[in-house]
Design a protein around this motif. Structure first.
Motif: not given
Length: 108
Positions: A23-46
């Motif tokens: 999931i993280v790899a997919f996010l990093l493919f499309y987003l900068p590192e920090e945005e990928a981190f926060w997007a992953f956090c939102q997927l997990m707990t949002g």
């Protein structure tokens, strides 16, 4: 560098579970590192996605989704369900990857 280890420190309830990296790899493919981190956090707990139940100890959301999927197959596709049962194909054999990885296996 963004890593799942950092994410596991940020969210100690879940920690790191195998499969999160895709999931993280997919996010990093499309987003900068920090945005990928926060997007992953939102997927997990949002509140919209709440995927943490797929990865928390005991995988409660995964098992709930599998049970619901099995009921749907049994009701909507009874011949398929019977064929799978006759051939000992259990729901968990093919749905774990679908649910835990948001169907990403198709794209990565």
């Amino acid at each position: 560098m963004f890593s799942n280890e950092f994410s596991s420190v940020y969210n100690t309830e879940i920690g790191y579970t195998q499969g999160m990296n895709q999931i993280v790899a997919f996010l990093l493919f499309y987003l900068p590192e920090e945005e990928a981190f926060w997007a992953f956090c939102q997927l997990m707990t949002g509140s919209r996605w709440m995927m943490h139940g797929f990865f928390s100890p005991g995988f409660p959301k995964l098992f709930r989704f599998q049970a619901q999927f099995d009921k749907i197959i049994r009701k909507m596709l009874p011949k398929v369900h019977k064929h799978f049962a006759n051939n000992q194909v259990q729901t968990d054999l093919y749905t774990i990857r679908w649910f835990m990885l948001c169907y990403l296996g198709r794209f990565i």
